[in-house]
Design an enzyme around this catalytic site. Structure first.
Site, PDB file in Angstrom:
ATOM      1  N   GLU A 245      36.910  23.097 -38.287  1.00 50.97           N
ATOM      2  CA  GLU A 245      35.789  22.604 -39.265  1.00 50.97           C
ATOM      3  C   GLU A 245      35.138  21.776 -37.572  1.00 50.97           C
ATOM      4  O   GLU A 245      33.898  21.512 -37.930  1.00 50.97           O
ATOM      5  CB  GLU A 245      36.587  21.330 -39.970  1.00 50.97           C
ATOM      6  CG  GLU A 245      35.644  21.212 -40.783  1.00 50.97           C
ATOM      7  CD  GLU A 245      35.871  20.834 -42.554  1.00 50.97           C
ATOM      8  OE1 GLU A 245      35.383  20.168 -43.018  1.00 50.97           O
ATOM      9  OE2 GLU A 245      37.206  21.258 -42.271  1.00 50.97           O
ATOM     10  N   GLY A 275      35.746  15.854 -48.799  1.00 57.44           N
ATOM     11  CA  GLY A 275      36.075  14.964 -50.638  1.00 57.44           C
ATOM     12  C   GLY A 275      38.379  15.393 -49.962  1.00 57.44           C
ATOM     13  O   GLY A 275      38.736  13.793 -50.564  1.00 57.44           O
ATOM     14  N   GLY A 276      38.824  15.889 -49.584  1.00 55.53           N
ATOM     15  CA  GLY A 276      39.999  16.337 -48.987  1.00 55.53           C
ATOM     16  C   GLY A 276      40.300  15.469 -47.688  1.00 55.53           C
ATOM     17  O   GLY A 276      41.533  15.428 -47.576  1.00 55.53           O
ATOM     18  N   SER A 277      39.726  15.694 -46.936  1.00 57.96           N
ATOM     19  CA  SER A 277      39.491  15.840 -45.585  1.00 57.96           C
ATOM     20  C   SER A 277      38.695  15.252 -44.347  1.00 57.96           C
ATOM     21  O   SER A 277      37.072  15.108 -44.992  1.00 57.96           O
ATOM     22  CB  SER A 277      39.577  17.242 -44.675  1.00 57.96           C
ATOM     23  OG  SER A 277      39.112  17.656 -44.451  1.00 57.96           O
ATOM     24  N   THR A 278      38.537  15.087 -43.249  1.00 54.23           N
ATOM     25  CA  THR A 278      37.645  13.848 -43.096  1.00 54.23           C
ATOM     26  C   THR A 278      38.068  14.554 -41.221  1.00 54.23           C
ATOM     27  O   THR A 278      39.028  13.921 -40.774  1.00 54.23           O
ATOM     28  CB  THR A 278      37.663  12.400 -42.512  1.00 54.23           C
ATOM     29  OG1 THR A 278      36.564  12.006 -42.367  1.00 54.23           O
ATOM     30  CG2 THR A 278      38.759  11.780 -42.286  1.00 54.23           C
ATOM     31  N   GLN A 279      36.870  14.524 -40.506  1.00 47.62           N
ATOM     32  CA  GLN A 279      36.935  15.198 -39.217  1.00 47.62           C
ATOM     33  C   GLN A 279      35.597  13.803 -37.889  1.00 47.62           C
ATOM     34  O   GLN A 279      35.045  13.388 -38.722  1.00 47.62           O
ATOM     35  CB  GLN A 279      36.126  16.667 -39.219  1.00 47.62           C
ATOM     36  CG  GLN A 279      37.170  17.346 -39.551  1.00 47.62           C
ATOM     37  CD  GLN A 279      36.714  17.868 -41.108  1.00 47.62           C
ATOM     38  OE1 GLN A 279      35.300  17.193 -41.193  1.00 47.62           O
ATOM     39  NE2 GLN A 279      37.760  17.502 -41.742  1.00 47.62           N
TER      40      GLN A 279
END
Length: 502
Positions: A245, A275-279
């Site tokens: 991603e 909303g659920g993860s960050t990269q």
């Protein structure tokens, strides 16, 4: 190779489907590049000549939905012949401070029929996120058989909620995909349906679900695809690896901004807050950044006849909505029927039921307590501190593009306009203090605005370790193309980048 041109216009279409906007983009640019062997002539932005891997199939014959990084054998997808060679997206002319890069000539193509008319074909990519499902419909034009196709325009539409909200009702989740496919059928000419691939990649929303519930949703989507009239390749429905991603979003942004063509290999990092993860993903300037990073915090891939090794990581459970629940102490908690989760980050008189991942949480401010930035920061800090790796060189002068909820919250608080803008990390902190100390004023926009802005501030400073002066380009679109991983994933589908982690 002759100069390529690409016209840019933007139509805003309205749809009756849920509450999100649909828009259509058509663009033409006039970039100037030089062939490697002929400095006086123009060349193309060529994608790597790498075959697609064979999709994984389980012993039972059911498609395997989880992606892996290990390179697969070089077996070509059964994509209709219309999709070869790989589409090219012509990016805008590089910024004035970037130098043009000399590129290797593209792969050999059979002799063309010069009298053949320009050919049009399409690709459809679904982004199934935790807070919504988005469809990207790309139109490509093959103007000359000896030249690679160009991206002519993109249709985008998004619906809420995300597929994960239908974990106990997969059929209803499938209906949201059917509705989006109706838009695709209005966009893609009927005679092209059978040659237009349709692909869905799910992100953190489904990663957070139990495997059996996630696979039930994906199986339902697969059936919806199969009943459509579009071309359904093998492994067309999957859960995307978090690092993929980040890498594919990095490819999209750097391709569109022209940074991939700089002789100095100057690129921009990307920060994606879902909303659920960050990269976080960037190209290190120092080898030490990769050497001292934890295992699986880097990824290699081939692009434009070069091998890139990026620092990249996806933090599951640290997206904006998941972080709200973690701050409240609600993430993974039991007794949701009667427990009330409180926070000094919320207006004192606020009390609502909040849904995430198919569950409902009772959330409230502290009626007789205190609220404000300092107290909120301490609450958020418990969620962030010690849970993030701070890259070796991130305190330097790197430039990052930040999008998704970074952009959304900045617009809602007036930090930037709806067109985006350039800020420094310290600007998020300043705006967070303002919002938290005036919760009543901002409650109409969102009662979570104080918590969200404080979390973003804490994430950037205490999590990733950015300096106050780090420059962030906040954008929803780059040159009128969505700043997400979808375009990069479409490239990867047509010509595999061989992404793998170290």
């Amino acid at each position: 190779m002759a100069k390529q041109t690409l016209i840019l216009t933007l139509w805003l279409l309205t749809g009756s489907l849920f509450t999100e906007a649909t828009y259509y983009r058509h663009h033409r640019y006039i970039p100037h590049f030089f062939r490697y062997r002929e400095p006086s002539t123009n060349t193309e932005n060529l994608l790597p000549d790498v075959a697609n891997p064979a999709p994984e199939v389980s012993q039972s014959g059911v498609p395997t939905y989880l992606e892996v990084f290990d390179p697969a054998p070089e077996v070509v997808h059964t994509i209709p012949e219309a999709f070869y060679p790989v589409p090219e997206v012509v990016h805008p002319a590089p910024e004035t401070h970037h130098q043009t890069q000399m590129l290797q000539p593209g792969p050999e193509v059979p002799s063309p029929d010069r009298n053949r008319e320009s050919r049009v074909f399409y690709g459809i990519m679904f982004d199934a996120g935790s807070t919504g499902t988005r469809i990207h419909i790309y139109k490509f034009i093959q103007k000359d058989p000896v030249e690679l196709p160009v991206l002519d325009n993109e249709m985008f539409h998004a619906v809420k909620p995300g597929l994960s909200e239908y974990k106990d009702n997969p059929e209803e989740g499938g209906n949201t995909i059917r509705q989006l496919l109706k838009i695709a059928k209005k966009t893609v000419p009927e005679e092209e349906w059978g040659r237009t691939p349709v692909v869905l990649k799910a992100t953190a929303g489904l990663r957070l679900l139990p495997v059996e519930k996630a696979n039930a949703l994906l199986k339902e989507v697969q059936e919806v695809f199969e009943e459509s009239s579009f071309f359904v390749p093998e492994n067309s429905v999957s859960i995307m690896n978090g690092a993929n991603e980040g890498v594919l979003a990095w490819v999209t942004v750097n391709f569109l901004t022209g940074h991939l063509y700089s002789n100095t290999r100057r690129t921009v990092g990307i920060l994606d807050l879902g909303g659920g993860s960050t990269q976080i993903t960037f190209l290190p300037k120092s080898k030490k950044t990769i050497e001292v990073a934890p295992p699986k915090f880097s990824a290699k891939f081939n692009l434009f006849n070069k091998t890139y090794e990026l620092y990249t990581h996806s933090y599951l459970g640290n997206g904006l909505v998941a972080a709200r629940l973690a701050t409240l102490g609600a993430l993974g908690a039991d007794g949701l029927d009667w427990k009330v989760f409180t926070s000094s980050c919320l207006p004192k008189k606020y009390r609502e039921d909040v849904k995430f991942g198919g569950d409902s949480y009772k959330v409230s401010g502290i009626p007789g307590g205190y609220a404000g930035y300092k107290l909120c920061y301490y609450e958020v800090l418990r969620v962030v501190k010690g849970n993030f790796h701070q890259p070796y060189e991130v305190k330097g002068s790197s430039v990052f593009y930040a999008f998704s909820h970074y952009f959304d919250r900045a617009v809602q608080t007036g930090l930037v306009s709806s067109l985006g803008g350039v800020v420094e990390v310290r600007d998020f902190k300043k705006k967070a203090k303002e919002v938290c100390n005036k919760m009543t004023k901002y409650r109409a926009i969102s009662p979570f605005l104080c918590m969200d802005m404080t979390y973003i501030t804490c994430l950037l400073k205490e999590g990733f370790g950015f300096k106050d002066s780090t420059v962030l380009h906040l954008a929803k679109k780059v040159n009128n193309v969505e700043t997400s991983w979808a375009l990069g994933a479409t490239f990867d589908f047509f010509r595999n980048f061989n992404i793998h982690q170290d």
